[in-house]
Design a protein around this motif. Sequence first.
Motif: not given
Length: 154
Positions: A63-64, A67-68, A71, A79-80, A82-84, A86-87
């Motif tokens: 996921r990180r 997201a990169e 971006d 990207a947002e 994927e970050r969510a 990942g969190e």
Amino acid sequence: MTTLKAKLHDDLTAAIKARDELRSSTLRLTLSAIAYEETAGKSARELSDDEVLKVIAREAKKRREAAEAFDTGDRPEQAERERAEGELLAAYLPKQLSDEELTAIVADAVAVAKAGGAEGPKAMGAVMKIVKPKVDGLAEGSRVANEVKRLLAG
């Protein structure tokens, strides 16, 4: 069923009931990756909690990286998301080592390796053998390798 896998299933059920699309889709994909890992190889087996943690860590890393990539490709919405995701997965992982903690562990290992006769960049393997068991699951491999290289060069 392992404790962690059962927790993932329970959380998935709760997310579906709550109509939480992000959580339910992320947990479905993670449970799918766990099921794939269980059936990969010559015979099916049930993963231990440690093995399930490794699968979750691998999924979080994907996921990180995604997201990169999003971006870089100027796709902020994906990207947002994927970050969510990942969190969300990071909540199931043990707390990661801080930069200071990692530096201290690597510095001790470098000192031990140098005392054993390892010198310069060639000592990387010796230092990694010492560090890896101490940080397994607590720091991503690339972070560890970068810190080892930095301290060996300096």
